[in-house]
Scaffold this motif. Structure first.
Motif, mmCIF file in Angstrom:
data_model
loop_
_atom_site.group_PDB
_atom_site.id
_atom_site.type_symbol
_atom_site.label_atom_id
_atom_site.label_comp_id
_atom_site.label_asym_id
_atom_site.label_seq_id
_atom_site.Cartn_x
_atom_site.Cartn_y
_atom_site.Cartn_z
ATOM 1 N N PRO A 37 0.822 -1.213 0.000
ATOM 2 C CA PRO A 37 0.000 0.000 0.000
ATOM 3 C C PRO A 37 0.855 1.261 0.000
ATOM 4 N N PHE A 38 0.225 2.374 -0.315
ATOM 5 C CA PHE A 38 0.898 3.663 -0.274
ATOM 6 C C PHE A 38 0.488 4.407 1.000
ATOM 7 N N ALA A 39 1.407 5.164 1.548
ATOM 8 C CA ALA A 39 1.140 5.996 2.723
ATOM 9 C C ALA A 39 1.097 7.454 2.285
ATOM 10 N N TYR A 40 0.125 8.186 2.806
ATOM 11 C CA TYR A 40 -0.076 9.589 2.425
ATOM 12 C C TYR A 40 0.173 10.462 3.651
ATOM 13 N N ILE A 41 1.092 11.414 3.516
ATOM 14 C CA ILE A 41 1.535 12.259 4.629
ATOM 15 C C ILE A 41 1.152 13.707 4.366
ATOM 16 N N THR A 42 0.473 14.344 5.318
ATOM 17 C CA THR A 42 0.158 15.769 5.175
ATOM 18 C C THR A 42 1.320 16.610 5.692
ATOM 19 N N ASN A 43 1.812 17.515 4.861
ATOM 20 C CA ASN A 43 2.908 18.415 5.230
ATOM 21 C C ASN A 43 2.331 19.798 5.512
ATOM 22 N N TYR A 44 2.249 20.130 6.797
ATOM 23 C CA TYR A 44 1.515 21.301 7.263
ATOM 24 C C TYR A 44 2.024 22.610 6.669
ATOM 25 N N ASP A 45 3.337 22.785 6.605
ATOM 26 C CA ASP A 45 3.887 24.040 6.088
ATOM 27 C C ASP A 45 4.275 23.977 4.616
ATOM 28 N N SER A 46 4.324 22.787 4.048
ATOM 29 C CA SER A 46 4.609 22.673 2.613
ATOM 30 C C SER A 46 3.348 22.781 1.778
ATOM 31 N N ASN A 47 2.203 22.653 2.449
ATOM 32 C CA ASN A 47 0.906 22.694 1.765
ATOM 33 C C ASN A 47 0.800 21.608 0.691
ATOM 34 N N ASN A 48 1.283 20.421 1.032
ATOM 35 C CA ASN A 48 1.208 19.322 0.083
ATOM 36 C C ASN A 48 1.174 17.974 0.793
ATOM 37 N N ILE A 49 1.063 16.918 -0.016
ATOM 38 C CA ILE A 49 1.014 15.547 0.477
ATOM 39 C C ILE A 49 2.201 14.781 -0.099
ATOM 40 N N THR A 54 5.209 2.066 0.375
ATOM 41 C CA THR A 54 5.644 1.349 1.578
ATOM 42 C C THR A 54 6.498 0.119 1.257
ATOM 43 N N ALA A 55 6.558 -0.274 -0.015
ATOM 44 C CA ALA A 55 7.425 -1.389 -0.400
ATOM 45 C C ALA A 55 8.887 -0.957 -0.393
ATOM 46 N N THR A 56 9.128 0.315 -0.717
ATOM 47 C CA THR A 56 10.499 0.826 -0.807
ATOM 48 C C THR A 56 10.794 1.911 0.217
ATOM 49 N N ASN A 57 9.726 2.440 0.852
ATOM 50 C CA ASN A 57 9.837 3.590 1.758
ATOM 51 C C ASN A 57 10.512 4.778 1.077
ATOM 52 N N LYS A 58 10.093 5.013 -0.158
ATOM 53 C CA LYS A 58 10.535 6.169 -0.929
ATOM 54 C C LYS A 58 9.332 7.053 -1.240
ATOM 55 N N VAL A 59 9.552 8.368 -1.219
ATOM 56 C CA VAL A 59 8.506 9.296 -1.647
ATOM 57 C C VAL A 59 8.456 9.256 -3.168
ATOM 58 N N THR A 60 7.318 8.835 -3.704
ATOM 59 C CA THR A 60 7.209 8.679 -5.154
ATOM 60 C C THR A 60 6.678 9.922 -5.848
ATOM 61 N N THR A 61 5.901 10.718 -5.117
ATOM 62 C CA THR A 61 5.384 11.955 -5.700
ATOM 63 C C THR A 61 4.881 12.862 -4.589
ATOM 64 N N THR A 62 4.627 14.110 -4.935
ATOM 65 C CA THR A 62 4.104 15.095 -3.988
ATOM 66 C C THR A 62 2.908 15.796 -4.627
ATOM 67 N N VAL A 63 1.818 15.915 -3.875
ATOM 68 C CA VAL A 63 0.591 16.495 -4.409
ATOM 69 C C VAL A 63 0.273 17.787 -3.662
ATOM 70 N N ASP A 64 0.167 18.882 -4.393
ATOM 71 C CA ASP A 64 -0.203 20.162 -3.781
ATOM 72 C C ASP A 64 -1.675 20.147 -3.391
ATOM 73 N N VAL A 65 -1.961 20.657 -2.174
ATOM 74 C CA VAL A 65 -3.347 20.742 -1.708
ATOM 75 C C VAL A 65 -3.613 22.162 -1.203
ATOM 76 N N GLY A 66 -4.453 22.306 -0.169
ATOM 77 C CA GLY A 66 -4.784 23.623 0.352
ATOM 78 C C GLY A 66 -3.778 24.117 1.379
ATOM 79 N N TYR A 67 -4.222 25.103 2.160
ATOM 80 C CA TYR A 67 -3.335 25.791 3.098
ATOM 81 C C TYR A 67 -3.334 25.077 4.449
ATOM 82 N N HIS A 68 -2.152 24.639 4.868
ATOM 83 C CA HIS A 68 -1.944 23.936 6.134
ATOM 84 C C HIS A 68 -2.782 22.656 6.255
ATOM 85 N N PRO A 69 -2.472 21.633 5.451
ATOM 86 C CA PRO A 69 -3.178 20.364 5.565
ATOM 87 C C PRO A 69 -2.883 19.688 6.898
ATOM 88 N N ALA A 70 -3.897 19.066 7.479
ATOM 89 C CA ALA A 70 -3.758 18.424 8.792
ATOM 90 C C ALA A 70 -4.186 16.963 8.695
#
Length: 431
Positions: A37-49, A54-70
């Motif tokens: 499975p994939f793990a999705y992390i909210t980055n509060y000050d980066s405003n992205n995910i 989880t097979a490699t524990n590598k960040v495969t991509t980053t998705v921009d979202v709104g302001y201060h995702p929690a």
């Protein structure tokens, strides 16, 4: 003679087709066995995910979202991720097959956490400032109901049968931070019960069998009395209290219900030292403590129960804990001030059923023309393709994020001192 030859050729043709379909099904099964499975992390000050394979524990991509995702939650079929943007008062909806935001839903003021119902039809969002929970219809992505709960709600979790939503209310200054849990009847969208818990109740996790709920009480006055309240969901009463002795920041239950994992921050006015307490649910005692990085908060267990992913707010990382060894085996760099984590479900059982059907069809019906992959197989195939294609992008964006957000990142609410891991971040950025 010609007819005999024709029949023989037909039998050989169908036999080859059957072998081909069987081989395809086997390849699918092998692919499934290696899928993770994939793990999705909210980055509060980066405003992205940050999206972690989880097979490699590598960040495969980053998705921009709104302001201060929690808060963040993934639908049971793994096709969507719902992200709470705390300063936009919105929820971003990510198509996980494309890792793109496909819709945005307006909710109540200063939303914090989110949970999706087991059937995937509803999402529940807590509004810290409005003392409400917004109910989103995931088919239309519209708010269909707003439920009044207790003072300053934070955490939310839905029972496995989908009949109840449990909301932690921190209490706030006016109630001396007396925590409660509001139990919402999801059929009527009314609060069916209110359960007194501990001081400053912030987050909650329901056991896989639905019989217990574990409430994180982050005592803002005396960290030595911080606790986990164990609620019997049949009687709606607290049946046990586990003394943590440190400041709890997040809570998760293992898939087998035998362990509860609590992200903690050790006491001290300037301490951001973090760890994870492991509670044996049979005895309600802490049996082990695993050191992680600074100011841990969001925490989640993989669907197979083999690993725990812990978001370290002040270190901008995610610690990966091996549940058998009870130790950190990997650390993943993500965006700026990560807060939340959600891990998509494993759809292996559905895909295996489809593959078995393909094998059965190939042997029992040699006249079959084609084998259709299930939608879940197509989803995983797209995700794995995105994973392979996203490495170069993630190297540039996983930790950089939206730098402009730093200038306005100091929380605007005095009550943010009482919020989970954001409290640790508040202290860090205001030293």
């Amino acid at each position: 003679m010609k007819e005999v030859t024709s029949n023989k050729a037909y039998r050989e043709h169908t036999l080859i087709r059957a072998f081909g379909i069987t081989a395809l099904a086997i390849l699918i099964l092998v692919g499934i066995a290696g899928a993770a499975p994939f793990a999705y992390i909210t980055n509060y000050d980066s405003n992205n995910i940050s999206v972690i394979d989880t097979a490699t524990n590598k960040v495969t991509t980053t998705v921009d979202v709104g302001y201060h995702p929690a808060g963040i939650a993934v639908t049971p079929d793994g096709t969507k991720a719902y992200v709470v943007n705390s300063y936009d008062d919105t929820v971003s909806i990510i198509d996980t097959t494309k890792n793109k935001v496909i819709d945005t839903v307006k909710v109540e003021t200063y939303p914090q956490e989110i949970a999706v119902s087991p059937d995937g039809t509803k999402a529940y969002v807590t509004s810290f400032s409005n003392n409400t929970v917004s109910v989103i219809d995931t088919t239309t992505n519209k708010v269909t109901a707003t439920v009044k709960v207790g003072n300053f709600p934070m955490g939310v979790s839905v029972s496995p049968d989908g009949k109840k939503a449990y909301v932690t209310n921190s209490g706030g200054d006016s109630t001396n931070f007396t925590g409660t849990v509001s139990v919402i009847d999801t059929t009527t969208n009314n609060v069916a019960a209110t359960i007194p818990t501990g001081n400053n109740s912030l987050r909650i996790a329901v056991s896989p069998d639905g019989t217990k709920a574990y409430v994180m009480n982050s005592n803002i006055y005396r960290s030595s009395t911080a606790t986990i309240s164990v609620i019997d969901t049949i009687t709606n009463e607290v049946t046990a209290t586990v003394n943590i002795g440190s400041i709890p920041r997040g809570v998760a239950v293992s898939p087998d219900g035998k362990k509860v994992y609590v992200a903690i921050q050790f006491p001290g006015p300037d301490s951001l030292t973090g760890a994870v307490d492991i509670i044996d649910t049979a005895t309600n005692t802490v049996t082990a403590t695993v050191p992680v990085e600074r100011a841990p908060c969001g925490i989640e267990v993989t669907p197979d129960g083999t690993r725990v992913y812990v978001v370290n707010y002040a270190s901008h990382t995610v610690s990966v804990i091996d549940t058998d060894a009870s130790r950190v085996t990997d650390t993943v760099k993500v965006g700026i001030y990560p807060t939340g984590v959600a891990i998509e479900p494993i759809l292996d059982s559905d895909m295996t059923d489809q593959s078995i059907k393909a094998i059965s069809n190939s042997t029992e019906n040699t006249g079959v023309e084609e084998t259709n992959l299930s939608s879940s197989e197509e989803i995983n195939a797209v995700k794995l393709n995105n994973s392979n294609n996203g490495d170069s992008e993630s190297n540039n964006s996983s930790s950089g994020g939206n730098e402009s957000s730093k200038n306005n990142s100091t929380p605007g609410f005095g009550l943010l001192r009482s919020l989970g891991c954001l409290y640790g971040g508040w202290k860090l950025r205001n030293k």
